[in-house]
Design a protein around this motif. Structure first.
Motif, PDB file in Angstrom:
ATOM      1  N   LEU A 230       0.832  -1.204   0.000  1.00  0.00           N
ATOM      2  CA  LEU A 230       0.000   0.000   0.000  1.00  0.00           C
ATOM      3  C   LEU A 230       0.870   1.258   0.000  1.00  0.00           C
ATOM      4  CD1 LEU A 230      -2.790  -1.010   2.562  1.00  0.00           C
ATOM      5  CD2 LEU A 230      -3.032  -0.762   0.074  1.00  0.00           C
ATOM      6  N   GLU A 231       1.915   1.249   0.828  1.00  0.00           N
ATOM      7  CA  GLU A 231       2.814   2.403   0.894  1.00  0.00           C
ATOM      8  C   GLU A 231       3.492   2.646  -0.452  1.00  0.00           C
ATOM      9  OE1 GLU A 231       6.791   3.959   3.332  1.00  0.00           O
ATOM     10  OE2 GLU A 231       6.296   1.824   3.238  1.00  0.00           O
TER      11      GLU A 231
ATOM     12  N   ASN B 259       2.664   1.686  -3.534  1.00  0.00           N
ATOM     13  CA  ASN B 259       1.736   2.120  -4.582  1.00  0.00           C
ATOM     14  C   ASN B 259       1.294   3.563  -4.377  1.00  0.00           C
ATOM     15  OD1 ASN B 259       1.710  -0.311  -6.010  1.00  0.00           O
ATOM     16  ND2 ASN B 259       0.123  -1.201  -4.705  1.00  0.00           N
ATOM     17  N   ASP B 260       1.089   3.952  -3.124  1.00  0.00           N
ATOM     18  CA  ASP B 260       0.698   5.330  -2.833  1.00  0.00           C
ATOM     19  C   ASP B 260       1.832   6.297  -3.184  1.00  0.00           C
ATOM     20  OD1 ASP B 260      -1.477   6.987  -1.448  1.00  0.00           O
ATOM     21  OD2 ASP B 260       0.324   7.631  -0.390  1.00  0.00           O
ATOM     22  N   ASN B 261       3.064   5.931  -2.838  1.00  0.00           N
ATOM     23  CA  ASN B 261       4.214   6.787  -3.147  1.00  0.00           C
ATOM     24  C   ASN B 261       4.402   6.927  -4.650  1.00  0.00           C
ATOM     25  OD1 ASN B 261       4.675   7.182  -0.459  1.00  0.00           O
ATOM     26  ND2 ASN B 261       6.389   5.764  -0.305  1.00  0.00           N
TER      27      ASN B 261
ATOM     28  N   LYS C 234       2.122   6.800  -6.925  1.00  0.00           N
ATOM     29  CA  LYS C 234       1.048   7.666  -7.426  1.00  0.00           C
ATOM     30  C   LYS C 234       1.376   9.134  -7.200  1.00  0.00           C
ATOM     31  CE  LYS C 234      -2.640   8.045  -4.932  1.00  0.00           C
ATOM     32  NZ  LYS C 234      -3.918   7.751  -4.229  1.00  0.00           N
ATOM     33  N   PHE C 235       1.863   9.471  -6.013  1.00  0.00           N
ATOM     34  CA  PHE C 235       2.123  10.872  -5.704  1.00  0.00           C
ATOM     35  C   PHE C 235       3.425  11.385  -6.322  1.00  0.00           C
ATOM     36  CE2 PHE C 235      -1.071  10.201  -2.407  1.00  0.00           C
ATOM     37  CZ  PHE C 235      -1.760  11.403  -2.461  1.00  0.00           C
TER      38      PHE C 235
ATOM     39  N   ASN D 159      -0.781  16.064   0.929  1.00  0.00           N
ATOM     40  CA  ASN D 159      -1.846  15.106   0.633  1.00  0.00           C
ATOM     41  C   ASN D 159      -1.439  13.649   0.748  1.00  0.00           C
ATOM     42  OD1 ASN D 159      -4.096  16.985  -0.414  1.00  0.00           O
ATOM     43  ND2 ASN D 159      -2.307  17.645  -1.579  1.00  0.00           N
ATOM     44  N   SER D 160      -0.145  13.344   0.681  1.00  0.00           N
ATOM     45  CA  SER D 160       0.271  11.948   0.714  1.00  0.00           C
ATOM     46  C   SER D 160       0.109  11.362   2.117  1.00  0.00           C
ATOM     47  CB  SER D 160       1.730  11.830   0.266  1.00  0.00           C
ATOM     48  OG  SER D 160       2.197  10.513   0.457  1.00  0.00           O
ATOM     49  N   LYS D 161      -0.193  10.082   2.147  1.00  0.00           N
ATOM     50  CA  LYS D 161      -0.376   9.405   3.427  1.00  0.00           C
ATOM     51  C   LYS D 161       0.949   8.887   3.979  1.00  0.00           C
ATOM     52  CE  LYS D 161      -3.048   5.631   5.544  1.00  0.00           C
ATOM     53  NZ  LYS D 161      -4.012   4.536   5.295  1.00  0.00           N
ATOM     54  N   TYR D 162       1.888   8.574   3.083  1.00  0.00           N
ATOM     55  CA  TYR D 162       3.130   7.932   3.513  1.00  0.00           C
ATOM     56  C   TYR D 162       4.389   8.767   3.250  1.00  0.00           C
ATOM     57  CZ  TYR D 162       0.141   3.771   3.566  1.00  0.00           C
ATOM     58  OH  TYR D 162      -0.862   2.876   3.819  1.00  0.00           O
ATOM     59  N   TYR D 163       4.346   9.703   2.290  1.00  0.00           N
ATOM     60  CA  TYR D 163       5.576  10.384   1.874  1.00  0.00           C
ATOM     61  C   TYR D 163       5.813  11.698   2.617  1.00  0.00           C
ATOM     62  CZ  TYR D 163       9.472  10.633  -1.369  1.00  0.00           C
ATOM     63  OH  TYR D 163      10.743  10.627  -1.903  1.00  0.00           O
TER      64      TYR D 163
END
Length: 702
Positions: free
Chosen positions: A280-281, A283-285, A287-288, A325-329
């Motif tokens: 999840l981390e 893929n989220d990174n 994307k951003f 806006n990022s959840k992990y970065y």
């Protein structure tokens, strides 16, 4: 075929040909063509030379080629022949001492398939293990599984993927009739647990991959594209691992371990949960970070260095949006790494713009301009960062950008310091190169000029020594630079002391303040250098005294002659007075302007303040005098033009007897007016309109 020796027909080539045709699906003509080119020698070397134990037949385009060493990459299916003994081959032993096989374009995948589908069943089938001790049978089975697993792992690594090697389906215990798994076959359970151990090691290697590892390598300075590539590869890898873990085959293995209550099952479930979170981390990174790729590609590839400034604001703005806006970065570690890598690419581009090897051989003025431009571009990047750091306090008040500047810009600051050092050196070159053309006047001029020439020669030697260094002067890792630059500066300090002594002697030899300023012009730029400036402080005080004396002389002259100014015989009185007072003003104005450009420490001296006050007072009096003289003439113009122009042009003059004399009635006052107007116009003053009108008709009045 030719004889192979002993008069018998040579069937060795036929042996090779028949296998090449059946394996590679070639025609007889293609093989015969092989025997007619340079490959013939290679084939017969394999047949006749005991030391040549390997022969490869590969397709080179449409033709067949022979070689003894494998190519860098197999493009098509190839055929190999190997000797089992180092002997010369003949018709009788070739079939016994040569083994052959095919190699596909993916040799490892072929090896994996053969090992798993052929050798594995052959060696692990109980029927083939009859008579083997249990220990030997178990060891062979385990080693075969390890070998197949290692091959599959290697295939995955070559593809940049993590492939989890699957145990053979035969190792899965079959459920009993009641539906429960039979747990009697402990050897099979052990093989499955071994597979779990292998998977765990592979997955942990993926999970522990460090995004900062590239930065930690000595001498490695990756750019921000490395960060983007890391997360793209990590996301692809974790997605692949997750897909395999949730696949049917691995789930069967996990289910068997769950039912057998294996101790490996709970740990593997926790590991699976870690994979899901890491996936999840990643893929989220990805994307951003994707919007940054355009800017980072340009940062890495752009040829126009100054155009990089256009990227800074949108790139840092995008980073701000990611942070928001990022959840992990949005954590310190990721931000610091990204900024350090951006700085690395900036330094790389700066080194392309001012290569160290070219810089030290470049014209000093050009080098200074390039270094100044480099510092401006790098400084712009930092300025944009600090601007957005302030914005972060508003945009993300709970998580603002509060990073140590040293953690972000340590290498960039070191590079900028190196640029300043090189700019200092090149500026020194610009200043000292002027010494080659310096000529000092006065009674000691020749001796002092020769001394300056010697200093210039010593400077050239110091520069040439520095230019001979073997390392890149713009490389911040080149620690030798500090020592060499220090040595260069020590030499420059000594040359400055010698030059200061010469300049002081030249100052003492100047007889007028004008000569002093001309001397200062000769050494322009050098006088501001610390050592020289310190030695010239006293001489600057002497210069103030000389100018103060000059001001006093001008004031005395003005007050003594203001009522009867010294003008040329052919000068008009009013314009002559203005020209006289202007000459006095110019005498004191130019030195004052030059004094104002000197060091602030000198201008703040009490003596300098007194001189400024005296100068302002004298200039004010002179301007008042000039204005009074001009206005007085303007008053006379009004009276003269009105009265004299209304008189008759011709008048009777006194005559004798019967003669009558007529003369021109052109008043001398009009002549004076025309002369005054002419000279006031030369002085670029605005004369009255009626005087200007009369002056335009000067030729008519003649």
């Amino acid at each position: 075929m030719a004889d192979a020796g002993g008069g018998a027909p040579d069937t060795r080539v036929d042996y090779l040909q028949s296998r090449a045709i059946s394996t590679l699906k070639i025609r007889d003509e293609q093989f015969q063509k092989l025997l007619q080119n340079e490959s013939r020698a290679i084939i017969f070397a394999f047949l006749d030379n005991p030391e040549v134990t390997r022969l490869l037949l590969v397709m080179d385009g449409k033709d067949l080629a022979a070689m003894t060493k494998p190519p860098a990459k197999f493009k098509k299916k190839s055929l190999y022949f190997l000797k089992t003994q180092n002997v010369k081959l003949d018709n009788t032993n070739i079939s016994k001492l040569v083994i052959h096989g095919e190699i596909t374009e993916n040799p490892l995948e072929s090896l994996a398939a053969i090992a798993q589908e052929v050798f594995m069943p052959m060696l692990t089938t109980p029927a083939n293990q009859q008579g083997w001790p249990d220990v030997v049978a178990k060891e062979v089975t385990e080693n075969m599984h390890k070998f197949v697993s290692n091959v599959q792992v290697t295939i995955g690594q070559m593809k940049g993927q993590t492939l989890l090697p699957l145990p053979p389906a035969s190792t899965l215990p079959q459920p009993a009739q009641g539906g429960d798994l039979s747990l009697k076959d402990q050897d099979k359970i052990h093989i499955l647990e071994s597979a779990i151990v292998t998977w765990t090691k592979q997955i942990k290697n993926v999970l522990k991959a460090d995004p900062d590892s590239a930065l930690k390598e000595p001498g490695s300075y990756p750019g921000p594209l490395t960060e983007l590539s890391f997360w793209s590869e990590r996301a692809a890898n974790l997605n692949s691992v997750h897909e395999q873990l949730t696949g049917e085959k691995i789930q069967k293995v996990v289910k068997v371990l769950e039912l057998s209550k294996s101790t490996y099952y709970p740990a593997f479930q926790r590991l699976f949960h870690e994979v899901e979170l890491a996936r999840l981390e990643a893929n989220d990174n990805v994307k951003f970070l994707k919007p940054l790729k355009t800017y980072f590609d340009k940062l890495n590839m752009m040829d126009e260095f100054t155009s990089l400034v256009e990227l800074f604001k949108p790139a840092i703005h995008t980073i701000m949006l990611i942070w928001k806006n990022s959840k992990y970065y949005n954590n310190v570690g990721r931000f610091v790494t990204l900024m350090q890598e951006i700085c690395n690419d900036l330094i790389m581009q700066a080194c392309k713009f001012v290569p160290g090897s070219e810089l030290i051989q470049m014209e000093p003025t050009e080098a200074v301009d390039k270094l100044r431009l480099t510092l401006r571009v790098l400084g712009a990047f930092k300025n944009f960062y600090f601007e957005y750091r302030g914005i972060s306090n508003v945009e993300t008040p709970d998580n603002p950008w509060k990073f140590q500047n040293s953690s972000l810009f340590s290498r960039l600051d070191a590079f900028m310091e190196r640029c300043h050092d090189m700019m200092d050196m090149m500026s020194t070159c610009v200043q000292f190169n002027k010494l080659e053309r310096v000529e000092i006047g006065g009674t000691k001029g020749k001796v002092l000029t020769n001394g300056v020439k010697v200093i210039h020669q010593d400077f050239v030697v110091a520069v040439e020594k520095f230019q001979a260094v073997s390392y890149d002067v713009m490389d911040t890792d080149a620690k030798e630079f500090d020592k060499d630059f220090f040595t260069f500066r020590v030499v420059i300090k000594e040359l400055e002391r010698r030059l200061a002594a010469i300049i002081i002697q030249a100052f003492d030899d100047c007889t007028t303040i004008s000569m002093t300023f001309k001397l200062m012009d000769s050494f322009e730029g050098l006088l501001d250098r610390e050592v020289i400036a310190a030695d010239l402080v006293k001489k600057h005080a002497d210069l103030l005294d000389a100018y103060s004396s000059d001001l006093t002389d001008v004031a005395d002259i003005f007050h003594a002659y203001k009522d009867r100014p010294v003008v040329a015989k052919n000068s008009a009185p009013h314009s002559g007075a203005v020209a006289w007072v202007r000459g006095l003003k110019e005498r004191i104005e130019e030195p004052m302007q030059r004094l104002k450009t000197m060091s602030k420490l000198i201008l703040e001296m009490d003596k300098a303040k007194e001189i400024q006050k005296m100068y302002d007072t004298l200039i004010a009096i002179m301007e008042e005098y000039q204005g009074f003289a001009f206005s007085k003439w303007c008053e006379q113009v009004e009276a003269t033009t009105e009265e004299k122009l209304n008189q008759p042009l011709l008048i009777y003059a006194d005559g004798t007897g019967e003669s009558i004399v007529i003369e021109v009635n052109f008043d001398p006052q009009l002549v004076k007016l025309l002369r005054e107007t002419k000279y006031f116009l030369l002085l670029k003053m605005d004369v009255p309109e009626n005087a200007q009108t009369i002056f335009t008709h000067t030729d008519a009045y003649r």
